[in-house]
Every structure is written in C-alpha cells, then in structure tokens.
Design a protein around this motif. Structure first.
Motif, PDB file in Angstrom:
ATOM      1  N   PHE A  72      44.656 -23.023 -69.016  1.00  7.26           N
ATOM      2  CA  PHE A  72      45.985 -23.613 -69.170  1.00  7.26           C
ATOM      3  C   PHE A  72      45.822 -25.065 -69.593  1.00  7.26           C
ATOM      4  O   PHE A  72      45.298 -25.883 -68.841  1.00  7.26           O
ATOM      5  CB  PHE A  72      46.767 -23.506 -67.859  1.00  7.26           C
ATOM      6  N   LEU A  73      46.240 -25.364 -70.813  1.00  3.69           N
ATOM      7  CA  LEU A  73      46.141 -26.721 -71.364  1.00  3.69           C
ATOM      8  C   LEU A  73      47.521 -27.362 -71.313  1.00  3.69           C
ATOM      9  O   LEU A  73      48.404 -27.044 -72.115  1.00  3.69           O
ATOM     10  CB  LEU A  73      45.624 -26.675 -72.799  1.00  3.69           C
ATOM     11  N   ASP A  74      47.704 -28.259 -70.358  1.00  3.81           N
ATOM     12  CA  ASP A  74      48.984 -28.948 -70.202  1.00  3.81           C
ATOM     13  C   ASP A  74      48.984 -30.216 -71.053  1.00  3.81           C
ATOM     14  O   ASP A  74      47.936 -30.786 -71.348  1.00  3.81           O
ATOM     15  CB  ASP A  74      49.217 -29.283 -68.729  1.00  3.81           C
ATOM     16  N   GLU A  75      50.178 -30.663 -71.429  1.00  4.39           N
ATOM     17  CA  GLU A  75      50.344 -31.885 -72.239  1.00  4.39           C
ATOM     18  C   GLU A  75      49.547 -31.800 -73.539  1.00  4.39           C
ATOM     19  O   GLU A  75      48.886 -32.753 -73.956  1.00  4.39           O
ATOM     20  CB  GLU A  75      49.929 -33.126 -71.430  1.00  4.39           C
ATOM     21  N   ILE A  76      49.623 -30.662 -74.203  1.00  7.65           N
ATOM     22  CA  ILE A  76      48.839 -30.435 -75.414  1.00  7.65           C
ATOM     23  C   ILE A  76      49.227 -31.390 -76.530  1.00  7.65           C
ATOM     24  O   ILE A  76      48.423 -31.680 -77.431  1.00  7.65           O
ATOM     25  CB  ILE A  76      48.994 -28.957 -75.872  1.00  7.65           C
ATOM     26  N   SER A  77      50.439 -31.921 -76.506  1.00  9.61           N
ATOM     27  CA  SER A  77      50.892 -32.821 -77.569  1.00  9.61           C
ATOM     28  C   SER A  77      50.136 -34.140 -77.581  1.00  9.61           C
ATOM     29  O   SER A  77      50.189 -34.873 -78.571  1.00  9.61           O
ATOM     30  CB  SER A  77      52.400 -33.093 -77.423  1.00  9.61           C
ATOM     31  N   THR A  78      49.435 -34.462 -76.490  1.00  7.68           N
ATOM     32  CA  THR A  78      48.708 -35.725 -76.418  1.00  7.68           C
ATOM     33  C   THR A  78      47.323 -35.643 -77.048  1.00  7.68           C
ATOM     34  O   THR A  78      46.634 -36.661 -77.148  1.00  7.68           O
ATOM     35  CB  THR A  78      48.554 -36.178 -74.954  1.00  7.68           C
ATOM     36  N   ALA A  79      46.889 -34.460 -77.462  1.00  8.88           N
ATOM     37  CA  ALA A  79      45.557 -34.311 -78.052  1.00  8.88           C
ATOM     38  C   ALA A  79      45.469 -35.083 -79.365  1.00  8.88           C
ATOM     39  O   ALA A  79      46.392 -35.059 -80.185  1.00  8.88           O
ATOM     40  CB  ALA A  79      45.250 -32.830 -78.292  1.00  8.88           C
ATOM     41  N   SER A  80      44.341 -35.753 -79.574  1.00  9.60           N
ATOM     42  CA  SER A  80      44.136 -36.542 -80.785  1.00  9.60           C
ATOM     43  C   SER A  80      43.949 -35.622 -81.990  1.00  9.60           C
ATOM     44  O   SER A  80      43.679 -34.423 -81.827  1.00  9.60           O
ATOM     45  CB  SER A  80      42.899 -37.421 -80.622  1.00  9.60           C
ATOM     46  N   PRO A  81      44.077 -36.141 -83.218  1.00  6.92           N
ATOM     47  CA  PRO A  81      43.889 -35.303 -84.416  1.00  6.92           C
ATOM     48  C   PRO A  81      42.537 -34.600 -84.443  1.00  6.92           C
ATOM     49  O   PRO A  81      42.464 -33.413 -84.794  1.00  6.92           O
ATOM     50  CB  PRO A  81      44.028 -36.308 -85.566  1.00  6.92           C
TER      51      PRO A  81
END
Length: 422
Positions: free
Chosen positions: A242-251
């Motif tokens: 479960f990967l939470d806050e996926i929008s914060t991942a860098s390019p």
C-alpha cells in the motif's frame, strides 16, 4: 495440578493403555483412551483433542490410518506415533505424512513429556495466531468500516468485487477519510489475506531514503550500507503493498514505480540483480492526479497504470447521516479502552457534530469523541464537552428551533439583540 491440553491415547495393549493414561492424567493432562483404530477415529470425530498419541500397531490395524484421518479431518490435532519396532525409515515416513513426532518403546518419561510439551505449545501458538487473525479481521475488515450512506454502500460492493483480482487500486479522497482502512479491507478480503500487508507513506521520506525503503539496497551501495536490505516490494511478495501519498513521488521515482508496477521487477539501490515479485499494489492520494498530469507534475503513463480501479471516498460532510453511527462506534471504542461509562450524546451535542464541516473528516471525529470521553465529567457527552471551534458561536439547539421554520430561525438569528448594552 493445572490441566494443560486434552489427550487421546490409542493402544491395543489394555494394560499399557491404562497405566499410561493414569500417569498422563497425574501429570495434568486429561486423557481419553481407545483400543483400536475404529474407537480412535470415533473419539477424534466426537471431541476436539490437542494431541493424539497412537501406537503404530493396533492389532491388524495401522496407526498411520489414524494419522491420515486426523490430518484430513482434524488438522488442529497434533499426532505423535509410538512403536516398539522403530526404524529410521518408519520415523521418516511418519514425519513425512504429518506426524508431529515419532517415539519408540520403551518410553522414557522425560522424552515423552518433552514431546507432549512441544506439541501442546505448538497447538497454543496456532490457536493464538487464529485469535490474532480474527482480531485483524474485526479491526481491518469491512465490518469495522462504518457507514450506511449510499456512497459507502457502493464502496463496500466495489471492495467485494475487486478484492480477489490482481488489478491495481487507486483510493482517492480527502485526508482522514479512511484510505488506509479501505486498503486493509481489500487485503483482508482477498486470497492474499494470510500474506504480508506492507504500508509506506511516500511523502514521509526524502527521495533517496524512499528508493531504499521501496526497493532495498545492496551492501556497500552508500556510506553506512554495511549489509543487504530487502525493500518493501520484496517484503510484500505474494501479499499487498500500500503506497500512500503517491502524488508526492518525484519524477525519477515515478519512472521506477511505473516499471515495478508494470513488469513486477526491480533492482536494489547499488545492485545489479533483478528481483521479481508478485505483490498486489494499492495506492492512495488526497490530490487530484488528473490535474497534476495536466500540470506536468505527475506522469501520464503512471497515472493510467495505477488508475485501473478508482475508489473515491466521500468526505464526512457529504455523509452527515453516518455521523451518529461513527460517533457511537468511537464512543464505545474509547469507553472500552479507558474503562469509562458514557451512555451517549445529548441532542445539542449531536446536532453540533452534524453541523460541523469536518475538515479532518473521520479521523478528526474520532479525536473529538476521544477527547470528549476522557475529559467529560458526566454520563452523557454534551455541548460543553466539545471543542469550541466545533461548537461555534451560533450553534442552535434542537429545542430552540422547535415549532419554527428554518427561515424564521435564520431571520431571528440575524436580528440584533438591543437588550444588551454595548
């Protein structure tokens, strides 16, 4: 003597059977007896035993048949086979067919007691694991997700539909709406429920540490990397990640995630070996990923890869009818944990809970109820037990609006009170 475990002793020698049963009972183990295979099978079918002690030679019958019956129909019962004609080959075959242990006659008291103790201890561990799994089901299953709102009922149906698929699930919704709880419910209702559930908050770690956490690192990959480390994806093999806050991942991290989600393979940081995993991915965010894609802040190909099934959780202010259910659930939970007795909520308090906008959603409601129970002095949670920012200055009680229309109540609330001095 304290009793531990229930035993069934099966032997065709009645004298040996009686003396062993008496001795085992004296040692604190309630012991039933059977003199042949038929009696032994009937006994285990009619009563639950922690341990079965069976002689291999039962007249013209075979203790291996009793072992096979127990393995098929009563797998929780450990079986120890006993014989006076033991060979290495027979011992190996007994263990291969599922016997917990294999003992030869004449039996030594200490050896027999040690074997029994180990079998009983294993049985207790198995039972404890079952209880823990049952508690996990209660805590993280859908039974613990409260809601009668039509939006929540649709989500329950979606969980049932997608739980046993391999499809990637994207859970969206505001912070505090219960995305982690939904992810765990999907895992608990899937065929992977007995495998690991691994959770990581992508926004809580800098990119360098996040890569190491997700994929692991090889020994010597960087200063301080003295040994190999397995990453979260490897730990979640055959289970769920479960990967939470996926929008914060860098390019750059998004590129790596796209590969592992698409090909189920990756390399450790500083390593060359390719690891293959079978991990079901569930991701969550409180951001609008389609908007981030339009702004070139989130990869379009990754968005399409993870947005296979989207479960959108409604905010608490959009499911006001569920607030009494949730508040009652949290009230009972806190009362049990704190050993306090609070019967419920006053009408004014419940009205205030339903009028509040809940920017922190369900998580904020849970914290408010916990605070009210712990700081409250009466048997009911009243308006004075709630935080001032929640109550607000203009809270209207149920009694004050009784018999008046909403329009009249609003007009009265706007009418200045000239009776008060400046």
């Amino acid at each position: 003597m304290k009793q531990r475990g229930s035993l069934l002793l099966v032997d065709d020698d009645r004298q040996v059977l009686a003396s062993m049963a008496d001795w085992l009972t004296d040692q604190g183990y309630p012991t039933d007896t059977a003199t042949n295979l038929t009696e032994g099978i009937a006994a285990v079918d009619n009563k639950s035993y922690d341990l079965v002690l069976a002689d291999i030679r039962l007249g013209n019958e075979d203790g291996f048949d009793l072992l096979a019956h127990c393995r098929k129909n009563h797998p929780d019962a450990a079986v120890i086979l006993i014989t006076g004609y033991g060979t290495v080959e027979v011992a190996v075959e007994a263990i291969r067919q599922g016997a917990f242990d294999f003992l030869t006659k004449p039996l030594i008291d200490e050896e027999l007691m040690m074997a029994i103790e180990r079998a009983i201890n294993q049985h207790e561990v198995i039972e404890e694991n079952k209880n823990l799994k049952a508690q996990l089901d209660l805590r993280f299953g859908m039974e613990n997700i409260i809601g009668h709102d039509h939006r929540m009922l649709k989500i329950f149906d979606m969980i049932d539909s997608v739980a046993d698929t391999k499809a990637t699930v994207l859970i969206t919704g505001e912070s505090g709406t219960g995305k982690s709880l939904i992810a765990r419910a999907i895992h608990r209702h899937s065929g992977r429920r007995d495998k690991p559930f691994v959770e990581i908050a992508c926004g809580a770690l800098p990119e360098t540490l996040l890569e190491s956490e997700l994929f692991g690192h090889a020994a010597g990959a960087f200063t301080g990397a003295l040994g190999e480390k397995l990453g979260k994806f490897k730990l979640a093999d055959e289970g769920t990640i479960f990967l939470d806050e996926i929008s914060t991942a860098s390019p750059s991290m998004q590129v790596k995630l796209l590969r592992v989600l698409q090909d189920l393979e990756f390399e450790q940081v500083g390593g060359t070996k390719t690891f293959h995993v079978d991990a079901r991915a569930i991701l969550a965010t409180n951001d609008d990923l389609s908007k981030l894609v339009a702004e070139n802040r989130f990869r379009q190909d990754l968005f399409y890869r993870i947005n296979v099934i989207n479960i959108e959780l409604p905010s608490l202010r959009d499911r006001i009818s569920d607030i009494p259910l949730l508040a009652g659930h949290f009230l009972q939970q806190v009362c049990e944990e704190s050993n306090k007795k609070v019967a419920g909520f006053t009408d004014d308090a419940m009205l205030a809970l339903q009028r509040y906008r809940w920017p922190g959603n369900v998580r904020e409601l849970q914290n408010v109820i916990e605070r009210a129970v712990l700081l409250g002095k009466s048997g009911m949670i009243g308006i004075d037990d709630l935080p001032q920012n929640l109550v607000g200055i203009g809270t209207v009680s149920l009694e004050s609006v009784a018999g008046r229309t909403l329009k009249k109540s609003a007009q009265q609330s706007r009418t200045p009170d000239h009776s008060r001095s400046a």
